[in-house]
Design a protein around this motif. Sequence first.
Motif, mmCIF file in Angstrom:
data_model
loop_
_atom_site.group_PDB
_atom_site.id
_atom_site.type_symbol
_atom_site.label_atom_id
_atom_site.label_comp_id
_atom_site.label_asym_id
_atom_site.label_seq_id
_atom_site.Cartn_x
_atom_site.Cartn_y
_atom_site.Cartn_z
ATOM 1 N N ILE A 33 0.853 -1.199 0.000
ATOM 2 C CA ILE A 33 0.000 0.000 0.000
ATOM 3 C C ILE A 33 0.888 1.248 0.000
ATOM 4 C CG2 ILE A 33 -1.747 1.328 1.277
ATOM 5 C CD1 ILE A 33 -2.979 -1.308 2.201
ATOM 6 N N ARG A 36 2.240 2.425 -3.304
ATOM 7 C CA ARG A 36 1.357 3.067 -4.288
ATOM 8 C C ARG A 36 1.326 4.584 -4.144
ATOM 9 N NH1 ARG A 36 -1.537 -0.335 -7.521
ATOM 10 N NH2 ARG A 36 -1.592 1.630 -8.630
ATOM 11 N N PHE A 37 1.982 5.088 -3.089
ATOM 12 C CA PHE A 37 2.062 6.537 -2.895
ATOM 13 C C PHE A 37 3.374 7.056 -3.456
ATOM 14 C CE2 PHE A 37 -1.060 5.241 0.164
ATOM 15 C CZ PHE A 37 -1.928 6.312 0.256
ATOM 16 N N PRO A 38 3.307 7.842 -4.539
ATOM 17 C CA PRO A 38 4.541 8.351 -5.147
ATOM 18 C C PRO A 38 5.463 9.003 -4.108
ATOM 19 C CG PRO A 38 2.630 8.932 -6.487
ATOM 20 C CD PRO A 38 2.094 8.289 -5.249
ATOM 21 N N LYS A 39 4.864 9.700 -3.129
ATOM 22 C CA LYS A 39 5.661 10.407 -2.129
ATOM 23 C C LYS A 39 6.377 9.487 -1.143
ATOM 24 C CE LYS A 39 2.233 13.012 -0.950
ATOM 25 N NZ LYS A 39 1.233 14.061 -0.673
ATOM 26 N N HIS A 57 -0.967 13.517 5.093
ATOM 27 C CA HIS A 57 -1.753 12.508 4.387
ATOM 28 C C HIS A 57 -2.560 11.626 5.339
ATOM 29 C CE1 HIS A 57 -3.394 10.504 1.095
ATOM 30 N NE2 HIS A 57 -3.082 9.335 1.638
ATOM 31 N N ARG A 60 -5.648 13.441 6.125
ATOM 32 C CA ARG A 60 -6.655 13.430 5.041
ATOM 33 C C ARG A 60 -7.508 12.168 5.106
ATOM 34 N NH1 ARG A 60 -2.765 15.194 0.637
ATOM 35 N NH2 ARG A 60 -2.855 17.441 0.835
ATOM 36 N N MET A 65 -12.658 9.520 7.165
ATOM 37 C CA MET A 65 -13.395 8.538 7.974
ATOM 38 C C MET A 65 -14.240 9.243 9.044
ATOM 39 S SD MET A 65 -10.478 5.680 8.404
ATOM 40 C CE MET A 65 -10.067 4.541 7.081
ATOM 41 N N ASP A 91 -11.905 8.520 -7.297
ATOM 42 C CA ASP A 91 -10.582 9.162 -7.228
ATOM 43 C C ASP A 91 -9.477 8.118 -7.129
ATOM 44 O OD1 ASP A 91 -11.804 11.629 -7.257
ATOM 45 O OD2 ASP A 91 -11.585 12.003 -5.102
ATOM 46 N N HIS A 92 -9.729 7.070 -6.354
ATOM 47 C CA HIS A 92 -8.714 6.024 -6.179
ATOM 48 C C HIS A 92 -8.622 5.107 -7.393
ATOM 49 C CE1 HIS A 92 -8.678 7.619 -2.141
ATOM 50 N NE2 HIS A 92 -7.539 6.994 -1.959
ATOM 51 N N ARG A 95 -6.385 6.420 -9.849
ATOM 52 C CA ARG A 95 -4.964 6.261 -9.496
ATOM 53 C C ARG A 95 -4.506 4.809 -9.634
ATOM 54 N NH1 ARG A 95 -6.659 9.484 -4.671
ATOM 55 N NH2 ARG A 95 -5.880 11.579 -5.055
ATOM 56 N N VAL A 97 -5.733 2.257 -7.894
ATOM 57 C CA VAL A 97 -5.818 1.514 -6.627
ATOM 58 C C VAL A 97 -6.895 0.436 -6.769
ATOM 59 C CG1 VAL A 97 -6.190 1.681 -4.147
ATOM 60 C CG2 VAL A 97 -5.129 3.590 -5.364
ATOM 61 N N LEU A 101 -6.233 -4.014 -2.618
ATOM 62 C CA LEU A 101 -5.487 -3.128 -1.710
ATOM 63 C C LEU A 101 -6.406 -2.543 -0.634
ATOM 64 C CD1 LEU A 101 -3.004 -1.117 -3.974
ATOM 65 C CD2 LEU A 101 -2.440 -2.868 -2.290
ATOM 66 N N PHE A 102 -7.615 -2.202 -1.035
ATOM 67 C CA PHE A 102 -8.566 -1.677 -0.041
ATOM 68 C C PHE A 102 -8.933 -2.741 0.985
ATOM 69 C CE2 PHE A 102 -10.624 2.565 -0.345
ATOM 70 C CZ PHE A 102 -9.741 3.138 -1.235
ATOM 71 N N PHE A 105 -6.103 -2.851 3.361
ATOM 72 C CA PHE A 105 -6.183 -1.649 4.210
ATOM 73 C C PHE A 105 -7.188 -1.897 5.327
ATOM 74 C CE2 PHE A 105 -5.488 3.023 4.455
ATOM 75 C CZ PHE A 105 -6.433 3.322 5.426
HETATM 76 C C1 HEM Z 1 -6.096 0.931 0.009
HETATM 77 C C2 HEM Z 1 -5.031 1.572 -0.336
HETATM 78 C C3 HEM Z 1 -4.983 3.037 -0.682
HETATM 79 C C4 HEM Z 1 -4.115 3.584 -1.550
HETATM 80 C C5 HEM Z 1 -3.026 2.854 -2.341
HETATM 81 C C6 HEM Z 1 -4.400 5.004 -1.603
HETATM 82 C C7 HEM Z 1 -3.715 5.912 -2.401
HETATM 83 C C8 HEM Z 1 -3.890 7.263 -2.393
HETATM 84 C C9 HEM Z 1 -3.077 8.218 -3.117
HETATM 85 C C10 HEM Z 1 -1.885 7.842 -4.025
HETATM 86 C C11 HEM Z 1 -3.542 9.451 -2.845
HETATM 87 C C12 HEM Z 1 -2.991 10.783 -3.351
HETATM 88 C C13 HEM Z 1 -1.934 11.231 -2.391
HETATM 89 C C14 HEM Z 1 -1.347 12.572 -2.739
HETATM 90 O O1 HEM Z 1 -2.078 13.568 -2.709
HETATM 91 O O2 HEM Z 1 -0.144 12.620 -2.993
HETATM 92 C C15 HEM Z 1 -4.670 9.293 -1.948
HETATM 93 C C16 HEM Z 1 -5.427 10.330 -1.444
HETATM 94 C C17 HEM Z 1 -6.468 10.166 -0.565
HETATM 95 N N1 HEM Z 1 -6.924 8.986 -0.033
HETATM 96 FE FE1 HEM Z 1 -6.203 7.149 -0.433
HETATM 97 N N2 HEM Z 1 -5.426 5.293 -0.756
HETATM 98 C C18 HEM Z 1 -5.820 4.122 -0.164
HETATM 99 C C19 HEM Z 1 -6.845 3.974 0.753
HETATM 100 C C20 HEM Z 1 -7.629 4.990 1.235
HETATM 101 C C21 HEM Z 1 -8.710 4.839 2.178
HETATM 102 C C22 HEM Z 1 -9.141 3.509 2.800
HETATM 103 C C23 HEM Z 1 -9.229 6.070 2.377
HETATM 104 C C24 HEM Z 1 -10.367 6.501 3.241
HETATM 105 C C25 HEM Z 1 -11.306 5.700 3.704
HETATM 106 C C26 HEM Z 1 -8.483 7.004 1.566
HETATM 107 C C27 HEM Z 1 -8.718 8.370 1.514
HETATM 108 C C28 HEM Z 1 -7.976 9.257 0.789
HETATM 109 C C29 HEM Z 1 -8.232 10.686 0.803
HETATM 110 C C30 HEM Z 1 -9.340 11.385 1.574
HETATM 111 C C31 HEM Z 1 -7.281 11.260 -0.032
HETATM 112 C C32 HEM Z 1 -7.105 12.761 -0.322
HETATM 113 C C33 HEM Z 1 -8.098 13.207 -1.334
HETATM 114 C C34 HEM Z 1 -7.731 12.696 -2.687
HETATM 115 O O3 HEM Z 1 -6.704 13.157 -3.221
HETATM 116 O O4 HEM Z 1 -8.440 11.830 -3.205
HETATM 117 N N3 HEM Z 1 -7.519 6.309 0.884
HETATM 118 N N4 HEM Z 1 -4.857 7.958 -1.693
#
Ligand code: HEM
Length: 143
Positions: A33, A36-39, A57, A60, A65, A91-92, A95, A97, A101-102, A105
């Motif tokens: 997991i 998968r984040f470039p950063k 992050h 966020r 949640m 959104d995911h 990317r 995702v 992976l979820f 998580f």
């Molecule tokens: C399961 C694996 C997950 C991966 C690989 C993933 C990946 C990412 C990535 C790459 C970003 C962009 C980060 C950036 O701005 O540089 C992001 C943003 C975000 N993720 Fe996830 N994420 C995951 C799960 C989740 C879950 C479970 C939640 C919430 C329940 C979540 C909520 C968010 C939110 C709120 C953002 C910021 C808004 C956005 O840019 O969409 N993520 N995520």
Amino acid sequence: HCDKAPFIKASWNQVKHNEVDILYTVFKAYPEIQDRFPKFAGKDLEAIKETAEFAVHSTRIVSFMSEIVSLVGNPAVQSSIDLLLVKMANDHKARGVTKELFEKFNIAFMGYLKSHTTWDEKTENAWKVVGDEHHAIVYSILE
Ligand code: HEM
């Protein structure tokens, strides 16, 4: 889910400010997991954990949640929960995702919740029932 909401809110209130700790636990259990984040990809988790970027992050995700939890139990806002979940999933998906992976998580997240809150059968059932409903929405979008 008016009867389930109080159990969800009571346990969430015990961990909702452990933002960094929650994301750290997820990345530690599933480095795929983190990757998968470039950063954060390929970096030492113990080091990135201390950074401002990691805190931003984590906050966020955990704030998302918190927003969902605050809406749970109020039938008048069910459609806004659905809307938030659909947007987050899209959104995911964009990317790349995956559902897999979820699911990972969620395993790490639920483990964190159980070990950091006063846990009982009613709390477990509330998270399961409401979680299943929310995951169904997210998983219908992810691949
Ligand atoms: C399961 C694996 C997950 C991966 C690989 C993933 C990946 C990412 C990535 C790459 C970003 C962009 C980060 C950036 O701005 O540089 C992001 C943003 C975000 N993720 Fe996830 N994420 C995951 C799960 C989740 C879950 C479970 C939640 C919430 C329940 C979540 C909520 C968010 C939110 C709120 C953002 C910021 C808004 C956005 O840019 O969409 N993520 N995520």
